[in-house]
Design a protein around this motif. Structure first.
Motif, PDB file in Angstrom:
ATOM      1  N   TYR A   1    -103.153 -57.467  51.882  1.00 20.66           N
ATOM      2  CA  TYR A   1    -104.424 -58.129  51.927  1.00 20.66           C
ATOM      3  C   TYR A   1    -105.516 -57.130  52.070  1.00 20.66           C
ATOM      4  O   TYR A   1    -105.466 -56.265  53.011  1.00 20.66           O
ATOM      5  N   TYR A   2    -106.564 -57.120  51.042  1.00 18.56           N
ATOM      6  CA  TYR A   2    -107.589 -56.078  51.116  1.00 18.56           C
ATOM      7  C   TYR A   2    -109.118 -56.687  51.114  1.00 18.56           C
ATOM      8  O   TYR A   2    -110.100 -56.056  51.184  1.00 18.56           O
ATOM      9  N   GLY A   3    -109.178 -58.252  51.649  1.00 15.86           N
ATOM     10  CA  GLY A   3    -110.248 -58.604  51.692  1.00 15.86           C
ATOM     11  C   GLY A   3    -110.967 -58.439  52.748  1.00 15.86           C
ATOM     12  O   GLY A   3    -110.795 -57.868  53.834  1.00 15.86           O
ATOM     13  N   VAL A   4    -111.975 -59.470  53.099  1.00 19.99           N
ATOM     14  CA  VAL A   4    -112.724 -59.562  54.354  1.00 19.99           C
ATOM     15  C   VAL A   4    -111.824 -59.707  55.561  1.00 19.99           C
ATOM     16  O   VAL A   4    -111.083 -60.708  55.648  1.00 19.99           O
ATOM     17  N   ASP A   5    -112.114 -58.899  56.554  1.00 17.32           N
ATOM     18  CA  ASP A   5    -111.258 -59.258  57.803  1.00 17.32           C
ATOM     19  C   ASP A   5    -111.704 -58.860  58.882  1.00 17.32           C
ATOM     20  O   ASP A   5    -112.951 -58.033  58.962  1.00 17.32           O
ATOM     21  N   TYR A   6    -111.447 -59.169  59.956  1.00 18.76           N
ATOM     22  CA  TYR A   6    -112.096 -58.620  61.558  1.00 18.76           C
ATOM     23  C   TYR A   6    -110.843 -58.467  62.351  1.00 18.76           C
ATOM     24  O   TYR A   6    -109.958 -58.974  62.353  1.00 18.76           O
ATOM     25  N   TRP A   7    -111.126 -57.384  63.187  1.00 18.57           N
ATOM     26  CA  TRP A   7    -110.193 -56.970  64.070  1.00 18.57           C
ATOM     27  C   TRP A   7    -110.722 -56.779  65.587  1.00 18.57           C
ATOM     28  O   TRP A   7    -112.020 -56.595  65.664  1.00 18.57           O
TER      29      TRP A   7
ATOM     30  N   ASP B   1     -90.989 -52.254  71.475  1.00 16.52           N
ATOM     31  CA  ASP B   1     -92.122 -53.062  71.113  1.00 16.52           C
ATOM     32  C   ASP B   1     -93.498 -52.297  71.764  1.00 16.52           C
ATOM     33  O   ASP B   1     -94.259 -52.985  71.696  1.00 16.52           O
ATOM     34  N   THR B   2     -93.244 -51.343  72.382  1.00 16.31           N
ATOM     35  CA  THR B   2     -94.348 -50.558  72.991  1.00 16.31           C
ATOM     36  C   THR B   2     -95.401 -50.155  71.815  1.00 16.31           C
ATOM     37  O   THR B   2     -94.994 -49.552  70.955  1.00 16.31           O
ATOM     38  N   ALA B   3     -96.740 -50.633  72.256  1.00 16.79           N
ATOM     39  CA  ALA B   3     -97.778 -50.433  71.158  1.00 16.79           C
ATOM     40  C   ALA B   3     -99.010 -51.013  71.400  1.00 16.79           C
ATOM     41  O   ALA B   3     -99.195 -51.851  72.469  1.00 16.79           O
ATOM     42  N   VAL B   4    -100.052 -50.670  70.746  1.00 18.44           N
ATOM     43  CA  VAL B   4    -101.269 -51.396  70.921  1.00 18.44           C
ATOM     44  C   VAL B   4    -101.261 -52.646  70.071  1.00 18.44           C
ATOM     45  O   VAL B   4    -100.977 -52.309  68.726  1.00 18.44           O
ATOM     46  N   TYR B   5    -101.371 -53.968  70.528  1.00 16.78           N
ATOM     47  CA  TYR B   5    -101.531 -55.198  69.794  1.00 16.78           C
ATOM     48  C   TYR B   5    -102.972 -55.521  69.519  1.00 16.78           C
ATOM     49  O   TYR B   5    -103.738 -55.471  70.173  1.00 16.78           O
ATOM     50  N   TYR B   6    -103.059 -55.646  68.071  1.00 17.79           N
ATOM     51  CA  TYR B   6    -104.369 -56.055  67.570  1.00 17.79           C
ATOM     52  C   TYR B   6    -104.494 -57.240  66.909  1.00 17.79           C
ATOM     53  O   TYR B   6    -103.573 -57.773  66.412  1.00 17.79           O
ATOM     54  N   CYS B   7    -105.237 -57.883  67.435  1.00 16.56           N
ATOM     55  CA  CYS B   7    -105.742 -59.441  66.744  1.00 16.56           C
ATOM     56  C   CYS B   7    -106.543 -59.300  65.322  1.00 16.56           C
ATOM     57  O   CYS B   7    -107.369 -58.365  65.417  1.00 16.56           O
ATOM     58  N   ARG B   8    -106.193 -59.905  64.262  1.00 22.07           N
ATOM     59  CA  ARG B   8    -106.970 -59.830  63.189  1.00 22.07           C
ATOM     60  C   ARG B   8    -106.984 -61.105  62.525  1.00 22.07           C
ATOM     61  O   ARG B   8    -106.274 -61.796  62.616  1.00 22.07           O
ATOM     62  N   GLY B   9    -108.295 -61.396  61.898  1.00 22.04           N
ATOM     63  CA  GLY B   9    -108.610 -62.773  61.153  1.00 22.04           C
ATOM     64  C   GLY B   9    -108.921 -62.459  60.086  1.00 22.04           C
ATOM     65  O   GLY B   9    -109.877 -61.632  59.655  1.00 22.04           O
ATOM     66  N   ALA B  10    -108.953 -63.316  59.013  1.00 20.63           N
ATOM     67  CA  ALA B  10    -109.285 -63.417  57.572  1.00 20.63           C
ATOM     68  C   ALA B  10    -109.773 -64.621  57.273  1.00 20.63           C
ATOM     69  O   ALA B  10    -109.016 -65.488  57.351  1.00 20.63           O
ATOM     70  N   PRO B  11    -110.806 -65.120  56.433  1.00 20.33           N
ATOM     71  CA  PRO B  11    -111.119 -66.409  55.966  1.00 20.33           C
ATOM     72  C   PRO B  11    -110.094 -66.680  54.461  1.00 20.33           C
ATOM     73  O   PRO B  11    -110.968 -66.995  53.681  1.00 20.33           O
TER      74      PRO B  11
END
Length: 126
Positions: A110-116, A90-100
């Protein structure tokens, strides 16, 4: 300005637990599907878990099912990832991502608008 700020990463022993948080700002949080993704050294990025905005449907990657739990508090504009029974894999960099969007496609294709967010490092020692 949209911002996603992760916290809660760190060093934990094999079998331990951590809780990640991602605080969002700059958009209507309830309308967004939110997710956690991870990137380990030398490996492809992986969708860990996602949760829809208004009805809280969830998705888990196969490698974390039964160990990780995603949740969100729309009033606090925060999404969480409770990680139990951690292993060195499980060792990794964990990223939060959001999309509308209102679906779990964020964790699929998913290839639409997103934020990281900028990510938080989780290291599990053996």
């Amino acid at each position: 300005e949209v911002q996603l700020v992760e916290s809660g990463g760190g060093l934990v022993q094999d079998g331990g637990s951590l809780r990640l948080s991602c605080e969002a700002s700059g958009f209507t949080f309830d309308d967004y599907t939110m997710g956690w993704f991870r990137q380990a050294p030398g490996k492809e990025g992986e969708a860990v878990s996602c949760i829809t905005g208004n009805d809280g449907r969830t998705y888990y990657g196969e490698s974390v099912k039964g160990r990780f739990t995603i949740s969100r508090n729309n009033a606090r504009k925060t999404v969480y990832l409770q990680m139990n029974s951690l292993t060195p894999e499980d060792t990794a960099v964990y990223y939060c991502r959001g999309a509308p969007i209102g679906t779990l496609d964020l964790c699929r294709i998913y290839y639409g608008v997103d934020y990281w967010g900028n990510g938080t490092l989780v290291t599990v020692s053996s």
